[in-house]
Design an enzyme around this catalytic site. Sequence first.
Site, short mmCIF file in Angstrom:
data_model
loop_
_atom_site.label_atom_id
_atom_site.label_comp_id
_atom_site.label_asym_id
_atom_site.label_seq_id
_atom_site.Cartn_x
_atom_site.Cartn_y
_atom_site.Cartn_z
N ALA A 46 0.81 -1.24 0.00
CA ALA A 46 0.00 0.00 0.00
C ALA A 46 0.83 1.27 0.00
CB ALA A 46 -0.93 0.00 1.21
N LEU A 50 1.65 1.86 -7.45
CA LEU A 50 0.35 1.45 -8.01
C LEU A 50 -0.80 1.85 -7.09
CD1 LEU A 50 -0.99 -0.13 -10.37
CD2 LEU A 50 -1.03 -2.10 -8.85
N HIS A 212 -4.65 -5.15 -16.66
CA HIS A 212 -5.52 -3.96 -16.69
C HIS A 212 -5.98 -3.61 -18.10
CE1 HIS A 212 -1.54 -2.08 -17.26
NE2 HIS A 212 -2.21 -1.18 -17.97
N GLU A 250 5.41 2.74 -27.04
CA GLU A 250 5.58 3.76 -26.00
C GLU A 250 6.67 4.73 -26.45
OE1 GLU A 250 5.78 2.39 -21.73
OE2 GLU A 250 6.15 0.53 -22.80
N HIS A 274 -0.59 -8.40 -22.09
CA HIS A 274 -1.41 -7.47 -22.89
C HIS A 274 -1.52 -7.87 -24.36
CE1 HIS A 274 -0.79 -5.24 -19.31
NE2 HIS A 274 0.32 -4.64 -19.65
N LYS A 374 9.71 0.35 -26.41
CA LYS A 374 9.89 1.62 -25.71
C LYS A 374 10.63 2.59 -26.62
CE LYS A 374 9.80 0.16 -20.95
NZ LYS A 374 8.51 0.83 -20.72
P1 NDP Z 1 6.51 -0.61 -5.84
O1 NDP Z 1 7.91 -0.90 -6.24
O2 NDP Z 1 6.11 0.79 -5.64
O3 NDP Z 1 6.23 -1.54 -4.59
C1 NDP Z 1 5.04 -1.57 -3.84
C2 NDP Z 1 5.40 -1.69 -2.39
O4 NDP Z 1 5.98 -2.96 -2.12
C3 NDP Z 1 6.43 -0.68 -1.95
O5 NDP Z 1 5.79 0.50 -1.56
C4 NDP Z 1 7.13 -1.38 -0.83
O6 NDP Z 1 6.44 -1.12 0.35
C5 NDP Z 1 6.97 -2.83 -1.11
N1 NDP Z 1 8.26 -3.37 -1.57
C6 NDP Z 1 9.09 -2.87 -2.49
N2 NDP Z 1 10.17 -3.65 -2.65
C7 NDP Z 1 10.02 -4.66 -1.80
C8 NDP Z 1 10.79 -5.80 -1.50
N3 NDP Z 1 11.94 -6.05 -2.12
N4 NDP Z 1 10.33 -6.66 -0.58
C9 NDP Z 1 9.17 -6.43 0.03
N5 NDP Z 1 8.39 -5.34 -0.21
C10 NDP Z 1 8.81 -4.49 -1.13
O7 NDP Z 1 5.59 -1.33 -6.91
P2 NDP Z 1 4.33 -0.80 -7.68
O8 NDP Z 1 3.38 -0.20 -6.74
O9 NDP Z 1 4.78 -0.03 -8.85
O10 NDP Z 1 3.76 -2.17 -8.26
C11 NDP Z 1 3.18 -3.14 -7.42
C12 NDP Z 1 2.79 -4.35 -8.28
O11 NDP Z 1 1.89 -3.93 -9.27
C13 NDP Z 1 3.99 -4.95 -9.01
O12 NDP Z 1 3.81 -6.33 -9.08
C14 NDP Z 1 3.88 -4.34 -10.40
O13 NDP Z 1 4.44 -5.17 -11.37
C15 NDP Z 1 2.37 -4.24 -10.56
N6 NDP Z 1 1.99 -3.22 -11.49
C16 NDP Z 1 2.33 -1.90 -11.26
C17 NDP Z 1 1.96 -0.91 -12.13
C18 NDP Z 1 2.29 0.51 -11.88
O14 NDP Z 1 1.86 1.35 -12.68
N7 NDP Z 1 3.00 0.85 -10.82
C19 NDP Z 1 1.19 -1.25 -13.37
C20 NDP Z 1 0.86 -2.64 -13.49
C21 NDP Z 1 1.25 -3.57 -12.58
P3 NDP Z 1 7.11 -1.28 1.78
O15 NDP Z 1 8.58 -1.09 1.63
O16 NDP Z 1 6.44 -0.21 2.56
O17 NDP Z 1 6.73 -2.65 2.18
#
Ligand code: NDP
Length: 524
Positions: A46, A50, A212, A250, A274, A374
């Site tokens: 959270a 995303l 999506h 892209e 996709h 890309k």
């Molecule tokens: P993030 O890299 O922002 O990670 C989400 C959260 O996961 C972070 O805020 C972090 O929270 C936690 N995290 C990051 N690295 C680790 C780690 N090594 N081990 C454990 N927790 C970790 O990812 P996104 O939000 O961009 O994406 C989340 C998922 O959604 C991914 O699987 C991505 O492929 C998918 N996705 C994302 C899109 C996008 O536009 N962002 C689009 C489509 C799919 P904390 O450290 O607080 O635990």
Amino acid sequence: MQSLSTDITDSKAAKKGSSAPLKVVTHDQFCMEKVPDPCGIVIFGASGDLTHRKLLPGLYHLFKAKLLPKDFFILGFARSPLTDTTFREEILAKLKTKGETDSPVQKEFLNHIYYRSGQYNDPGAFRTLDGILKEFGEKHGTKGKLLFHIATPPDVYQDVISGLKHAEIIKRTKETDVIIEKPFGHDFDSAVQLNRSLHEALNEKQIYRIDHYLGKETVQNIMMFRFANSIFEPLWNRAHIDHIQITAAETLGVEHRAGYYEKSGNLRDMFQNHMFQLLALIAMEPPLLFDEHHYREEKVKVAKSIRPIPAGKIHDFVVRGQHGRGKWNGREVPAYRQEEGVDPKSQTETFVAMKLFIDNWRWEGVPFYLRSGKRLGHQATEIAVQFKQVPHSMFPFLHSDQFSPNVLTFRIQPDEGISLCFEAKHPGPKFCMATLGLEFNYKDVFHEPSMDAYERLLLDAMQGDPTLFVRQDMIDLSWEFVTSILKEWEKSQPAKFPNYEAGSWGPPEAHQLIEKDGRKWEIL
Ligand code: NDP
């Protein structure tokens, strides 16, 4: 049957000179959204991009549109030590960047939102979570119904599933459903393993594998266009269609996703999900019903019919590329290998083009050319259905191959719409001919903005409808195909990267792939 009829007098079609305004007849009895039953939504990851960019703004829009149940709560979970207050402040700030102003509705929405931190691999954190969910369930009257959205990096998915299972938070009932983000595995074996972990805790009907693209209006419209009209279906086959092109281009580079993209590359990132979904929708047979079983079954049949690429012949069917430096929009942009977080000798592909065949009665012999990359010339996701040339020219001086073929184009994003080009008489000398286009543009016809793909999919998952989510067998089949290519690449020499300039349309081999068949890419 009641219907709403709207005269659209200022549509682009009308402005372009059609004599009558485009008439939109909306069957409004089918346009009613059902409000889901009371539900608690739990988002893992959270604190991430995303959640902030898509999930929470999406849930807020649903709330504003009165499409969330009266009784609901949203709990964010991640490792970062946020509080309810700081999490809510972050959401407010994000909503502001999206043009949402402070309002009582926002305040009311935030009252339903909480945040708890913990480690994803700590069983104690999940036991605590169980207690919290029970408490919030009672407070918000959600009657035990929970929807989990796993939006962490992919290597954490299994920890979350295992934590939820061992704390007995998820059970084999529709009371606890799970949305799981893409990528679903990084090859065939890891996808099978992930499916196995999910099935140890859940029934298939409880699993919502997200792509999506399937939530986009323009993608859903492919079904409507093909199967709610009778004029296209008789032409939709090898007798009338010369070939089909699918492009997802892209202009952006890797941006902040180098860590993920270096391990993924374009084939995994775009094709396994996709591009294969678009291919399935454009090629599928009419489902008996638009429901979770029949619709997904027909897509799977397409995936099963894709002709495997013959061993040792990969170069005849698949081209990979990586962009170098170049110019986009008058500005210098760096090579992929110069981007932050990218290995200066990276062998990761930022571009893939391929030619596929679907071995069934409808499509035998019709090539499907797919391309994604890309830093290409401009941003466009499109499907172009190119019909066959006229068989004979009755016009003196005009050879049949001088007629431009009819092309039906589905513009998925941006500039969403559909166009059909055809030949017509140009005013002037008797044999003067012009290629014209019939245009439908979403923005000009429907003045309201489309529902964001994530909003659509979150709402469907809350309603317990997995139709627009991906079934296990589709995932397996698409990974099987993609993994066969990855294995061939592993066997061959390292690619000579970079092999295309940023701002161009990919490596020369991608043009040769289609030109050697006497065709050319629609977008250049
Ligand atoms: P993030 O890299 O922002 O990670 C989400 C959260 O996961 C972070 O805020 C972090 O929270 C936690 N995290 C990051 N690295 C680790 C780690 N090594 N081990 C454990 N927790 C970790 O990812 P996104 O939000 O961009 O994406 C989340 C998922 O959604 C991914 O699987 C991505 O492929 C998918 N996705 C994302 C899109 C996008 O536009 N962002 C689009 C489509 C799919 P904390 O450290 O607080 O635990």
